[in-house]
Scaffold this motif. Structure first.
Motif, PDB file in Angstrom:
ATOM      1  N   ASP A  97       0.818  -1.177  -0.387  1.00 54.78           N
ATOM      2  CA  ASP A  97       0.038   0.014  -0.040  1.00 54.78           C
ATOM      3  C   ASP A  97       0.716   1.556   0.446  1.00 54.78           C
ATOM      4  O   ASP A  97       1.456   1.054   0.622  1.00 54.78           O
ATOM      5  CB  ASP A  97      -0.552   0.006   1.454  1.00 54.78           C
ATOM      6  CG  ASP A  97      -1.914  -0.523   1.006  1.00 54.78           C
ATOM      7  OD1 ASP A  97      -2.800  -0.201  -0.169  1.00 54.78           O
ATOM      8  OD2 ASP A  97      -2.470  -0.657   1.857  1.00 54.78           O
ATOM      9  N   ARG A 127      -0.633  -6.335   4.683  1.00 54.48           N
ATOM     10  CA  ARG A 127      -1.400  -5.497   5.463  1.00 54.48           C
ATOM     11  C   ARG A 127      -2.169  -6.979   6.482  1.00 54.48           C
ATOM     12  O   ARG A 127      -2.802  -7.038   7.082  1.00 54.48           O
ATOM     13  CB  ARG A 127      -3.014  -5.472   3.706  1.00 54.48           C
ATOM     14  CG  ARG A 127      -2.585  -4.553   3.113  1.00 54.48           C
ATOM     15  CD  ARG A 127      -2.179  -2.933   4.005  1.00 54.48           C
ATOM     16  NE  ARG A 127      -3.611  -2.628   5.252  1.00 54.48           N
ATOM     17  CZ  ARG A 127      -3.645  -1.150   5.935  1.00 54.48           C
ATOM     18  NH1 ARG A 127      -2.295  -0.951   5.012  1.00 54.48           N
ATOM     19  NH2 ARG A 127      -4.476  -1.511   6.897  1.00 54.48           N
ATOM     20  N   VAL A 147      -8.047  -8.764   6.873  1.00 55.23           N
ATOM     21  CA  VAL A 147      -8.745  -8.274   6.401  1.00 55.23           C
ATOM     22  C   VAL A 147      -9.538  -7.269   7.288  1.00 55.23           C
ATOM     23  O   VAL A 147     -10.206  -8.022   8.248  1.00 55.23           O
ATOM     24  CB  VAL A 147      -9.845  -8.580   5.085  1.00 55.23           C
ATOM     25  CG1 VAL A 147      -8.958  -9.366   4.146  1.00 55.23           C
ATOM     26  CG2 VAL A 147     -10.692  -9.525   5.858  1.00 55.23           C
ATOM     27  N   GLY A 148     -10.750  -5.906   6.910  1.00 55.70           N
ATOM     28  CA  GLY A 148     -10.568  -5.120   8.143  1.00 55.70           C
ATOM     29  C   GLY A 148     -12.291  -5.914   8.136  1.00 55.70           C
ATOM     30  O   GLY A 148     -12.642  -6.973   7.618  1.00 55.70           O
ATOM     31  N   PHE A 151      -9.745   6.941  -2.533  1.00 56.05           N
ATOM     32  CA  PHE A 151     -10.586   5.712  -2.472  1.00 56.05           C
ATOM     33  C   PHE A 151     -11.040   4.861  -3.261  1.00 56.05           C
ATOM     34  O   PHE A 151     -11.145   3.755  -4.113  1.00 56.05           O
ATOM     35  CB  PHE A 151     -11.009   4.701  -1.046  1.00 56.05           C
ATOM     36  CG  PHE A 151     -11.415   5.778   0.104  1.00 56.05           C
ATOM     37  CD1 PHE A 151      -9.877   4.440   0.808  1.00 56.05           C
ATOM     38  CD2 PHE A 151     -11.526   5.939   0.130  1.00 56.05           C
ATOM     39  CE1 PHE A 151      -9.791   5.055   1.881  1.00 56.05           C
ATOM     40  CE2 PHE A 151     -10.801   6.751   1.654  1.00 56.05           C
ATOM     41  CZ  PHE A 151      -9.819   6.975   2.400  1.00 56.05           C
ATOM     42  N   ALA A 186      -7.881   2.779  -4.665  1.00 52.85           N
ATOM     43  CA  ALA A 186      -7.398   2.004  -3.465  1.00 52.85           C
ATOM     44  C   ALA A 186      -7.850   0.705  -3.463  1.00 52.85           C
ATOM     45  O   ALA A 186      -8.412  -0.278  -3.697  1.00 52.85           O
ATOM     46  CB  ALA A 186      -7.067   2.748  -2.188  1.00 52.85           C
ATOM     47  N   ASP A 187      -6.635  -0.906  -2.607  1.00 53.10           N
ATOM     48  CA  ASP A 187      -6.519  -1.919  -2.487  1.00 53.10           C
ATOM     49  C   ASP A 187      -7.778  -1.502  -0.790  1.00 53.10           C
ATOM     50  O   ASP A 187      -7.177  -0.770  -0.460  1.00 53.10           O
ATOM     51  CB  ASP A 187      -5.214  -2.689  -2.918  1.00 53.10           C
ATOM     52  CG  ASP A 187      -5.391  -3.247  -3.524  1.00 53.10           C
ATOM     53  OD1 ASP A 187      -6.509  -2.285  -4.960  1.00 53.10           O
ATOM     54  OD2 ASP A 187      -4.617  -3.665  -4.774  1.00 53.10           O
ATOM     55  N   HIS A 188      -7.569  -2.996  -0.600  1.00 50.11           N
ATOM     56  CA  HIS A 188      -7.694  -2.678   1.073  1.00 50.11           C
ATOM     57  C   HIS A 188      -8.837  -2.092   1.142  1.00 50.11           C
ATOM     58  O   HIS A 188      -8.637  -1.343   2.477  1.00 50.11           O
ATOM     59  CB  HIS A 188      -6.261  -2.607   1.936  1.00 50.11           C
ATOM     60  CG  HIS A 188      -4.981  -3.176   0.632  1.00 50.11           C
ATOM     61  ND1 HIS A 188      -4.487  -4.349   1.616  1.00 50.11           N
ATOM     62  CD2 HIS A 188      -4.254  -3.073   0.284  1.00 50.11           C
ATOM     63  CE1 HIS A 188      -3.816  -4.707   0.603  1.00 50.11           C
ATOM     64  NE2 HIS A 188      -3.172  -3.730   0.003  1.00 50.11           N
ATOM     65  N   ASN A 242     -12.242  -1.766   2.951  1.00 55.81           N
ATOM     66  CA  ASN A 242     -13.870  -2.353   3.470  1.00 55.81           C
ATOM     67  C   ASN A 242     -14.339  -1.700   4.025  1.00 55.81           C
ATOM     68  O   ASN A 242     -15.446  -1.480   4.710  1.00 55.81           O
ATOM     69  CB  ASN A 242     -13.625  -2.738   4.935  1.00 55.81           C
ATOM     70  CG  ASN A 242     -12.562  -1.964   6.474  1.00 55.81           C
ATOM     71  OD1 ASN A 242     -12.475  -1.106   5.457  1.00 55.81           O
ATOM     72  ND2 ASN A 242     -13.114  -2.219   7.409  1.00 55.81           N
TER      73      ASN A 242
END
Lengths: 185, 410
Positions: free
Chosen positions: B264, B275, B278-279, B384, B387-389, B391
């Motif tokens: 990131d 990371r 995951v959230g 975002f 953006a990856d990651h 939630n």
């Protein structure tokens, strides 16, 4: 007679011991690989480069290899072709650019070219060719000079531009703890 | 190869539907050899109803199927298990390898007292466990605009949930005797690129599975046949497929797909390499983008929640665009690191409104809205977009005509 039966017992004990060595401790399954078997498969290169094989190459030599084996996909100067994006900036297609290559270690570049390139024939390059192709890619990204010689000693010492722009991974992390960096963002 | 049979199944469910139905009633004779093989196949391995159209899709495309990126049709599924043939696929390795399980070997070596090679038969003799875990791509849930953002399948379809059966990685590592100085493992696949990932030893010794079965049958080729890692709760990029080597080491190796682009970058100029989890996340799958409500009246709102933090403890649903939330019912039992189904009764009065859900997990972490996430990070919500990651909460707008659309950037 007595002599040979004790020899037999010794052989039995020895072979049982060897079998135990050759298998997992609890379930006695699996076999022990030979040194050679491990060596041929032990291709992942750590940042300190201890797995790097002998060999060497420069960007000058790499330019020739690139023209022959890489340019068809990555474009004549590595600026991108019809089949793959360019190699400059290396590993960076982010919406928020921090500039230059995002790859933290030169060993990562060597490892990837060695295991995955050319994509049409991965694993086909000699160690010298991988050193040379890596040198060319790093030279084109203005990380090293055209005449710099890359080998098992010099490659791990190359400093990638964003080396310090990452929060380091935290091996001390324990399962069940909050994520090291919290949830996104 | 898998992509071939997928294409075949797709064709069969498309133009050839009518003749397929008649063909099974009549005898197999007189069919071309290829057709005969297809029909025999479908008897040997049961197929869904030809009237049903629950299929994976390639991101942003209504019909064409690609073998490098396929999304799970979350809007058409129920319960918590994703059928194996509908599991999402993100191909980092350019091609699903054809592996004969009889020839496949797993090598465990590095900082261990005795390295070992296992055959598949030997692995299956070891004590096994079955566990229900989701796998989610780190690029899932991107707040996408335009055609790619129109359906839950496009936006969230890169998460799937299966019952995985295999050996605990900790058992294999214990068999080899991990040395004191070790702190990470490097896992490698036997695809053409030998995809590689580093994982902290603490996680490896905790709950990682070396899985050979998915939903009761051998793992599908696209999901790693005959052997793969399943790393519970972590971004699926670490769950190495076609697993053939584990090296116990004392540092992360920074392989290509875990450094560089999969790291990131954040606005202050620093980047994050790992990371891990995951959230907390959730999304309403029905009603969702691209669907149309036929009229006012009762609808059960349903969706999925999941979190890398362990168990989902609460899902709240808002039917007024986030002004108020009420708790939804969770399908029991709730499994840790698994999709959790939620259901919520709703009567639509025919007026425009926005539906959304938010997840809370066992650690008390709460899924943020895009606005909250942007505020925390000090960036515009647009950040975002790629953006990856991510939630964030997913709002679906219900229009007066019953049509449902993505309301994230309205």
């Amino acid at each position: 007679m007595r002599y040979s039966s004790s020899l037999l017992a010794a052989v039995i004990i020895l072979s049982a011991w060897a079998a135990a060595l050759a298998q997992g401790r609890t379930y006695q399954l699996g076999t022990t690989p030979t040194e050679e078997e491990i060596k041929t498969r032990d291709i992942a290169i750590s940042p300190d480069g201890k797995e790097l094989p002998p060999g060497s190459g420069t960007a000058k030599e790499g330019a020739t290899i690139f023209a022959q084996k890489c340019a068809a996909c990555h474009g004549p100067n590595g600026n991108g072709g019809g089949l793959a994006r360019g190699i400059v900036p290396l590993g960076n297609a982010k919406p928020v650019k921090i500039g230059f290559s995002l790859v933290p270690y030169a060993t990562t570049v060597w490892d990837f070219i060695n295991r995955a390139m050319p994509q049409s024939k991965p694993g086909s390059l000699t160690a010298d060719e991988v050193y040379a192709a890596t040198a060319y890619v790093l030279y084109r990204n203005e990380v090293i000079k055209e005449t710099d010689v890359l080998d098992a000693k010099s490659l791990p010492k190359v400093r990638m531009p964003n080396r310090d722009n990452f929060i380091p991974a935290q091996p001390g992390w324990k399962p069940g703890e909050k994520r090291p960096f919290g949830y996104y963002p | 190869m898998a992509s071939h049979s997928d294409r075949r199944r797709f064709l069969k469910r498309g133009g050839a539907l009518a003749s397929f139905v008649i063909g099974t009633v009549r005898s197999l004779r007189g069919q071309t050899p290829a057709r005969e093989a297809i029909l025999k196949d479908s008897l040997a391995y049961g197929q869904p109803s030809p009237f049903d159209n629950t299929i994976r899709r390639t991101l942003g495309q209504a019909t064409a199927i690609s073998d490098t990126a396929l999304t799970t049709p979350l809007q058409d599924l129920d319960g918590i298990i994703t059928p194996s043939g509908l599991h999402f696929l993100m191909d980092h390795v350019k091609g699903v390898p054809d592996i004969d399980s009889k020839q496949h070997r797993l090598l465990v070596h590095g900082m261990v007292d005795h390295p070992l090679i296992y055959t598949m038969d030997e692995l299956k003799r070891l004590p096994s466990v079955s566990r229900i875990y989701f796998l989610e791509c780190n690029a899932n849930n991107r707040p996408i605009r335009g055609p790619n953002g129109e359906s839950v399948q496009n936006v969230h379809g890169r998460t799937s949930c299966s019952e995985w059966t295999g050996v605990l990685l900790s058992a294999l590592l214990n068999e080899c005797g991990v040395q004191k100085e070790a702190s990470w493992i490097v896992a490698e696949g036997s695809d053409a690129n030998k995809y590689t990932m580093s994982i902290p030893l603490a996680k490896a010794m905790d709950d990682i599975l070396v899985a050979y079965a998915q939903n009761g049958e051998p793992v599908r080729p696209q999901q790693g046949y005959p052997l793969r890692l399943v790393v519970p709760g972590w971004e699926a990029i670490r769950s190495v497929k076609w697993l053939s080597r584990i090296k116990v080491v004392d540092q992360p190796y920074m392989a290509w797909h875990e450094s560089g682009n999969n790291a990131d970058t954040i606005p202050n100029g620093k980047g994050l390499w790992y990371r891990f989890e995951v959230g907390p996340n959730s999304v309403i799958t029905r009603p969702s983008g691209g669907q149309r409500l036929p009229g006012r009246g009762f609808y059960e709102i349903t969706g999925l929640a999941w979190t890398g933090g362990g168990a989902v403890t609460k899902v709240e649903v808002s039917v007024d665009g986030g002004r108020s939330y009420k708790e939804a019912a969770l399908q029991q039992p709730v499994h840790r690191f698994a999709h959790t189904r939620f259901r919520f009764p709703w009567a639509w009065n025919g007026e425009e409104t926005v539906l959304q859900s938010r997840c809370t997990d066992e650690r008390g972490e709460v899924q943020p809205t895009v606005a909250e996430a942007a505020k925390n990070l000090g960036v515009p919500p647009d950040y975002f977009y790629q953006a990856d990651h991510f939630n964030g909460v997913q709002p679906w707008k219900v229009n007066r005509d019953g049509s449902v659309q993505n309301a994230l950037f309205l």
